[in-house]
Design an enzyme around this catalytic site. Structure first.
Site, PDB file in Angstrom:
ATOM      1  CG  ASP A   1      -0.883   5.500  -5.864  1.00 16.71           C
ATOM      2  OD1 ASP A   1      -1.360   6.142  -4.914  1.00 16.71           O
ATOM      3  OD2 ASP A   1      -1.198   4.324  -6.111  1.00 16.71           O
TER       4      ASP A   1
ATOM      5  CB  SER B   1       6.653  -0.429  -4.606  1.00 17.42           C
ATOM      6  OG  SER B   1       5.704  -1.454  -4.720  1.00 17.42           O
TER       7      SER B   1
ATOM      8  N   GLY C   1       0.813  -1.222   0.000  1.00 14.64           N
ATOM      9  CA  GLY C   1       0.000   0.000   0.000  1.00 14.64           C
ATOM     10  C   GLY C   1       0.842   1.265   0.000  1.00 14.64           C
TER      11      GLY C   1
END
Ligand code: NG1
Length: 450
Positions: free
Chosen positions: A180, A136, A133
């Protein structure tokens, strides 16, 4: 820490390919402080780029082949040819993230430019725990895209690149939002970011020096390639179906315009406030629908099937298939967006106890309404609060991975000791590598070879 990672990648490059690398790229992972599963609904998030990164050492090569070695995933040289539609490695393979980033760049170039694109050799090192989470995967997607751009001396604005990469990562099979990739490209030291979508915007939010962010890894691996990927995409489908149902409710109230994502209601012609969005989401939907009830409510089976297919859910699940928790999911999303907006104000005023309360509310909502928690994450949140955290919650997509904890900086030592020695936790979790503080880190960047 990232310097040594860059050096490791550069040293290994020389060993693997017999030549020095030409440059390095570093891309950070992230922790999301609040705003879970809001991004693909067009509503804000509050993440922070962290000092755990992916580092790539690279060198241009002739021809269209890209070769890559990942130090932490086997040391084997893997390769592929740059092409408009790059065939995938097996599902879940790390090479797919490199392919996603590079194909994402090629997709935005005109055919002549695409034809001229040559490949590179790469070595990848990283210290972001995988499938925890902490993003990466997006760090690798972004770093790979930046590598290809640098090989060709191309620059793309960071907001634009973040938007390209959000779409590019769909290549691996998740229908994610853009949080992200955006925080990876726009993060700042000592700051979290409030990110808004459609259009993408990011505002730095100063993080109070007196408080530390500590991550506790549950050790449960939310493997994007298996059931968590299906569960993630199913949540996305439930939200899109909820949007269709709400459009009908709005039409019954005389609205002629339609919206696609819940966040569209903030903009013209709707101009709803966050509170109005929450009230609408809470009042106009039932918690749960059977398949036949959805088809009946939306009037056309083909529409339901189209949304399911778009979220990689094949066929007609029928009434013996899963239920669709449209009301519960939207209740979480709408309340979570409100929490992001409030939490930003609390951070600005340094009201960290109240910020911690919102984190706990966010965890309860993720557990009960969005149903993305699991017993080890719930246990870690409880233990963190007993050990002196001001707030704790799961972070990221859920189904495993890490909790994020806010702890007074002068109490971090005691906190780490209390959690690590907690009798309720298995030894695999109390290992120092599983419970660690992180700092807000700068955005992805290029580095010369020293
Ligand atoms: P992680 O935790 O990296 O799997 C995913 C999505 C985000 C966001 C969060 C939930 C991707 C690449 N990332 O993050 O966009 O939706 O879940 O808030 O799909």
């Amino acid at each position: 820490m990232s310097e040594s990672l860059l050096e490791r990648a550069a040293d290994e490059f020389r060993r693997q390919y017999g030549l020095p690398a030409a440059f390095c790229v570093r891309a950070p992972g992230r922790v999301n402080l609040l705003g879970e599963h809001t991004d693909y609904n067009g509503l804000p998030v509050l993440p922070m780029a962290i000092d755990r990164c992916i580092a790539i050492a690279a060198r241009p090569r002739d021809g269209r082949r890209v070769r890559a070695v990942a130090l932490d995933w086997g040391h084997e040289i893997e390769s592929f040819e740059l092409a408009p539609a790059i065939p995938k490695h097996p599902q879940g393979h790390w090479m797919n993230y490199i392919k996603a980033g590079m194909q994402g760049i090629l997709a935005k170039l005109c055919p002549d430019e695409r034809e001229g694109m040559t490949g590179c050799d790469m070595v990848i090192a990283g210290n972001i725990p995988a499938e925890a989470g902490l993003s990466s995967s997006s760090a690798l997607v972004v770093a790979s895209a930046m590598t290809l751009l640098h090989v060709h001396h191309r620059t793309v604005g960071r907001l634009t690149l973040a938007e390209w990469m959000a779409e590019a990562e769909w290549y691996v099979g998740t229908r994610g939002g853009g949080m992200d990739q955006a925080v990876c490209l726009l993060g700042q030291p000592d700051h979290a970011l409030q990110i808004d979508f459609f259009p993408l915007r990011a505002q730095p939010v100063s993080w109070p020096k007196e408080y530390a962010v500590v991550l506790c890894d549950s050790g449960v691996r939310a493997k994007k390639s298996e059931s968590a990927l299906r569960a993630y995409n199913f949540r996305s489908a439930e939200c899109r179906l909820a949007a269709r149902l709400l459009n009908q409710a709005l039409a019954r109230n005389g609205w002629e315009s339609q919206f696609q994502r819940l966040g569209d209601l903030l903009r013209p012609p709707f101009h709803f406030s966050y509170t109005e969005i929450r009230d609408l989401a809470e009042s106009a939907l039932r918690d749960t629908y059977r398949y036949s009830e959805l088809v009946q409510a939306l009037g056309e089976e083909s529409r339901v099937i189209e949304i399911l297919r778009d979220c990689s859910i094949p066929g007609d699940p029928g009434d013996s298939g899963p239920r669709f928790h449209c009301g519960k999911r939207y209740r979480h999303v709408a309340r979570e967006a409100l929490r992001v907006v409030k939490s930003r104000e609390l951070l600005d005023r340094g009201e960290m106890e109240a910020f911690g309360e919102l984190m706990l509310e966010g965890h309860a909502s993720a557990r009960d309404d969005f149903e993305i928690s699991c017993p080890p994450l719930d246990q870690l949140v409880r233990i963190a609060m007993e050990s002196g955290a001001v707030g704790a919650r799961l972070t990221g997509a859920g189904f495993g991975g890490c909790t994020v904890n806010v702890v007074r900086r002068d109490q971090v030592k005691e906190f780490l000791a209390a959690v690590r020695s907690h009798p309720g936790l298995p030894p695999s979790i109390t290992h120092p590598g599983m419970i660690f503080p992180v700092n807000a880190a700068p955005a992805a960047a290029y580095y010369p070879i020293s």
